[in-house]
Design a protein around this motif. Structure first.
Motif, PDB file in Angstrom:
ATOM      1  N   CYS A 194       1.780  23.521 -53.806  1.00 55.15           N
ATOM      2  CA  CYS A 194       1.283  22.355 -53.066  1.00 55.15           C
ATOM      3  C   CYS A 194       0.523  22.778 -51.813  1.00 55.15           C
ATOM      4  CB  CYS A 194       2.432  21.432 -52.696  1.00 55.15           C
ATOM      5  SG  CYS A 194       3.217  20.669 -54.115  1.00 55.15           S
ATOM      6  N   ALA A 195       1.005  23.798 -51.134  1.00 57.72           N
ATOM      7  CA  ALA A 195       0.313  24.287 -49.941  1.00 57.72           C
ATOM      8  C   ALA A 195      -1.050  24.865 -50.307  1.00 57.72           C
ATOM      9  CB  ALA A 195       1.142  25.334 -49.231  1.00 57.72           C
ATOM     10  N   TYR A 196      -1.103  25.603 -51.406  1.00 58.49           N
ATOM     11  CA  TYR A 196      -2.372  26.183 -51.846  1.00 58.49           C
ATOM     12  C   TYR A 196      -3.366  25.085 -52.224  1.00 58.49           C
ATOM     13  CZ  TYR A 196      -5.768  28.709 -54.656  1.00 58.49           C
ATOM     14  OH  TYR A 196      -6.932  29.214 -55.170  1.00 58.49           O
ATOM     15  N   LEU A 197      -2.903  24.099 -52.993  1.00 56.54           N
ATOM     16  CA  LEU A 197      -3.792  23.014 -53.386  1.00 56.54           C
ATOM     17  C   LEU A 197      -4.227  22.182 -52.182  1.00 56.54           C
ATOM     18  CD1 LEU A 197      -2.087  21.797 -56.677  1.00 56.54           C
ATOM     19  CD2 LEU A 197      -4.215  23.077 -56.451  1.00 56.54           C
ATOM     20  N   GLY A 198      -3.315  21.985 -51.223  1.00 57.43           N
ATOM     21  CA  GLY A 198      -3.651  21.234 -50.023  1.00 57.43           C
ATOM     22  C   GLY A 198      -4.712  21.919 -49.190  1.00 57.43           C
ATOM     23  N   GLU A 199      -4.603  23.241 -49.048  1.00 63.38           N
ATOM     24  CA  GLU A 199      -5.620  23.986 -48.298  1.00 63.38           C
ATOM     25  C   GLU A 199      -6.938  24.034 -49.054  1.00 63.38           C
ATOM     26  OE1 GLU A 199      -4.021  27.810 -47.529  1.00 63.38           O
ATOM     27  OE2 GLU A 199      -2.440  27.042 -46.223  1.00 63.38           O
ATOM     28  N   ARG A 200      -6.842  24.182 -50.344  1.00 65.79           N
ATOM     29  CA  ARG A 200      -8.044  24.314 -51.173  1.00 65.79           C
ATOM     30  C   ARG A 200      -8.875  23.024 -51.191  1.00 65.79           C
ATOM     31  NH1 ARG A 200     -10.733  28.590 -53.575  1.00 65.79           N
ATOM     32  NH2 ARG A 200     -11.663  27.863 -55.481  1.00 65.79           N
ATOM     33  N   PHE A 201      -8.204  21.868 -51.295  1.00 68.61           N
ATOM     34  CA  PHE A 201      -8.904  20.590 -51.404  1.00 68.61           C
ATOM     35  C   PHE A 201      -8.864  19.767 -50.130  1.00 68.61           C
ATOM     36  CE2 PHE A 201      -7.580  21.360 -55.906  1.00 68.61           C
ATOM     37  CZ  PHE A 201      -8.860  21.605 -56.380  1.00 68.61           C
ATOM     38  N   ARG A 252       2.687  16.644 -52.860  1.00 69.61           N
ATOM     39  CA  ARG A 252       4.070  16.663 -53.344  1.00 69.61           C
ATOM     40  C   ARG A 252       4.478  15.315 -53.908  1.00 69.61           C
ATOM     41  NH1 ARG A 252       5.925  19.970 -48.273  1.00 69.61           N
ATOM     42  NH2 ARG A 252       5.563  22.070 -49.089  1.00 69.61           N
ATOM     43  N   LEU A 253       4.109  14.253 -53.209  1.00 66.03           N
ATOM     44  CA  LEU A 253       4.417  12.916 -53.722  1.00 66.03           C
ATOM     45  C   LEU A 253       3.707  12.660 -55.044  1.00 66.03           C
ATOM     46  CD1 LEU A 253       4.397  10.729 -50.506  1.00 66.03           C
ATOM     47  CD2 LEU A 253       6.344  11.326 -51.945  1.00 66.03           C
ATOM     48  N   PHE A 254       2.479  13.143 -55.178  1.00 67.12           N
ATOM     49  CA  PHE A 254       1.768  13.003 -56.439  1.00 67.12           C
ATOM     50  C   PHE A 254       2.522  13.689 -57.566  1.00 67.12           C
ATOM     51  CE2 PHE A 254      -1.095  15.000 -59.504  1.00 67.12           C
ATOM     52  CZ  PHE A 254      -1.611  13.863 -60.104  1.00 67.12           C
ATOM     53  N   PHE A 255       3.004  14.902 -57.342  1.00 67.81           N
ATOM     54  CA  PHE A 255       3.759  15.612 -58.378  1.00 67.81           C
ATOM     55  C   PHE A 255       5.052  14.880 -58.719  1.00 67.81           C
ATOM     56  CE2 PHE A 255       1.272  19.537 -57.517  1.00 67.81           C
ATOM     57  CZ  PHE A 255       0.954  19.822 -58.832  1.00 67.81           C
ATOM     58  N   ILE A 256       5.724  14.352 -57.723  1.00 73.72           N
ATOM     59  CA  ILE A 256       6.987  13.653 -57.969  1.00 73.72           C
ATOM     60  C   ILE A 256       6.754  12.381 -58.764  1.00 73.72           C
ATOM     61  CG2 ILE A 256       8.862  12.395 -56.846  1.00 73.72           C
ATOM     62  CD1 ILE A 256       8.655  14.479 -54.572  1.00 73.72           C
ATOM     63  N   PHE A 265       5.358  16.304 -67.518  1.00 71.67           N
ATOM     64  CA  PHE A 265       4.191  17.155 -67.750  1.00 71.67           C
ATOM     65  C   PHE A 265       3.662  17.793 -66.468  1.00 71.67           C
ATOM     66  CE2 PHE A 265      -0.418  17.746 -67.989  1.00 71.67           C
ATOM     67  CZ  PHE A 265      -0.446  18.749 -68.937  1.00 71.67           C
ATOM     68  N   PRO A 266       3.603  17.090 -65.334  1.00 72.88           N
ATOM     69  CA  PRO A 266       3.149  17.755 -64.098  1.00 72.88           C
ATOM     70  C   PRO A 266       4.042  18.906 -63.668  1.00 72.88           C
ATOM     71  CG  PRO A 266       2.961  15.407 -63.851  1.00 72.88           C
ATOM     72  CD  PRO A 266       3.704  15.653 -65.128  1.00 72.88           C
ATOM     73  N   LEU A 267       5.307  18.865 -64.031  1.00 78.32           N
ATOM     74  CA  LEU A 267       6.182  19.993 -63.705  1.00 78.32           C
ATOM     75  C   LEU A 267       5.772  21.237 -64.477  1.00 78.32           C
ATOM     76  CD1 LEU A 267       9.659  18.255 -63.563  1.00 78.32           C
ATOM     77  CD2 LEU A 267       8.249  19.041 -61.668  1.00 78.32           C
ATOM     78  N   VAL A 268       5.323  21.057 -65.706  1.00 75.22           N
ATOM     79  CA  VAL A 268       4.828  22.187 -66.485  1.00 75.22           C
ATOM     80  C   VAL A 268       3.595  22.770 -65.805  1.00 75.22           C
ATOM     81  CG1 VAL A 268       3.831  22.860 -68.703  1.00 75.22           C
ATOM     82  CG2 VAL A 268       5.760  21.294 -68.642  1.00 75.22           C
ATOM     83  N   PHE A 269       2.684  21.900 -65.364  1.00 75.50           N
ATOM     84  CA  PHE A 269       1.504  22.360 -64.630  1.00 75.50           C
ATOM     85  C   PHE A 269       1.907  23.074 -63.347  1.00 75.50           C
ATOM     86  CE2 PHE A 269      -1.464  21.516 -61.138  1.00 75.50           C
ATOM     87  CZ  PHE A 269      -2.534  22.253 -61.586  1.00 75.50           C
ATOM     88  N   TYR A 270       2.894  22.541 -62.633  1.00 71.04           N
ATOM     89  CA  TYR A 270       3.341  23.142 -61.377  1.00 71.04           C
ATOM     90  C   TYR A 270       3.871  24.552 -61.606  1.00 71.04           C
ATOM     91  CZ  TYR A 270       5.640  23.594 -56.867  1.00 71.04           C
ATOM     92  OH  TYR A 270       6.029  24.028 -55.638  1.00 71.04           O
ATOM     93  N   PHE A 271       4.707  24.729 -62.628  1.00 69.40           N
ATOM     94  CA  PHE A 271       5.265  26.051 -62.892  1.00 69.40           C
ATOM     95  C   PHE A 271       4.208  27.022 -63.393  1.00 69.40           C
ATOM     96  CE2 PHE A 271       9.403  23.709 -63.240  1.00 69.40           C
ATOM     97  CZ  PHE A 271       9.935  24.249 -62.091  1.00 69.40           C
ATOM     98  N   LEU A 272       3.253  26.553 -64.168  1.00 69.65           N
ATOM     99  CA  LEU A 272       2.152  27.424 -64.589  1.00 69.65           C
ATOM    100  C   LEU A 272       1.310  27.855 -63.388  1.00 69.65           C
ATOM    101  CD1 LEU A 272       0.943  25.808 -67.921  1.00 69.65           C
ATOM    102  CD2 LEU A 272       2.061  28.015 -67.615  1.00 69.65           C
ATOM    103  N   ALA A 273       1.038  26.913 -62.490  1.00 70.51           N
ATOM    104  CA  ALA A 273       0.268  27.244 -61.293  1.00 70.51           C
ATOM    105  C   ALA A 273       1.045  28.216 -60.406  1.00 70.51           C
ATOM    106  CB  ALA A 273      -0.072  25.970 -60.520  1.00 70.51           C
ATOM    107  N   ALA A 274       2.346  28.044 -60.311  1.00 71.62           N
ATOM    108  CA  ALA A 274       3.167  28.974 -59.524  1.00 71.62           C
ATOM    109  C   ALA A 274       3.130  30.362 -60.139  1.00 71.62           C
ATOM    110  CB  ALA A 274       4.602  28.466 -59.451  1.00 71.62           C
ATOM    111  N   PHE A 275       3.176  30.442 -61.452  1.00 68.57           N
ATOM    112  CA  PHE A 275       3.110  31.723 -62.141  1.00 68.57           C
ATOM    113  C   PHE A 275       1.771  32.408 -61.894  1.00 68.57           C
ATOM    114  CE2 PHE A 275       2.270  34.189 -66.053  1.00 68.57           C
ATOM    115  CZ  PHE A 275       3.312  35.094 -65.951  1.00 68.57           C
ATOM    116  N   VAL A 276       0.685  31.636 -61.970  1.00 66.39           N
ATOM    117  CA  VAL A 276      -0.655  32.196 -61.743  1.00 66.39           C
ATOM    118  C   VAL A 276      -0.811  32.662 -60.302  1.00 66.39           C
ATOM    119  CG1 VAL A 276      -3.110  31.592 -61.636  1.00 66.39           C
ATOM    120  CG2 VAL A 276      -1.752  30.946 -63.619  1.00 66.39           C
ATOM    121  N   LEU A 277      -0.323  31.879 -59.346  1.00 67.48           N
ATOM    122  CA  LEU A 277      -0.418  32.277 -57.937  1.00 67.48           C
ATOM    123  C   LEU A 277       0.407  33.524 -57.662  1.00 67.48           C
ATOM    124  CD1 LEU A 277      -0.297  28.878 -56.054  1.00 67.48           C
ATOM    125  CD2 LEU A 277      -2.224  30.438 -56.250  1.00 67.48           C
TER     126      LEU A 277
END
Length: 73
Positions: free
Chosen positions: A17-24, A32-36, A45-57
């Motif tokens: 969330c911090a990375y996406l917040g700085e990026r955009f 965070r509220l959007f993900f929740i 499904f957004p949790l799957v995206f969140y964990f994939l993004a965490a893995f990539v970061l």
């Protein structure tokens, strides 16, 4: 007690969330509220995206660390 839990997640969470917040240039709390909210609506499904993004970061920071060690002679 709740403040300690929040502080723990702020420091040791994946940082997606911090990375996406700085990026955009968006508030981190809004992301965070959007993900929740979207995880309730889209059945996780957004949790799957969140964990994939965490893995990539995580891999990205690991590669950056190796790259700096390789070129430090």
């Amino acid at each position: 007690m709740i403040q300690r839990i929040l502080t723990y997640f702020e420091k040791y969470s994946f940082g997606v969330c911090a990375y996406l917040g700085e990026r955009f240039s968006v508030s981190i709390s809004k992301i965070r509220l959007f993900f929740i909210y979207s995880s309730f609506l889209a059945v996780g499904f957004p949790l799957v995206f969140y964990f994939l993004a965490a893995f990539v970061l995580d891999i990205r920071t690991y590669i950056k660390r190796i790259r700096t060690r390789t070129w430090d002679f």
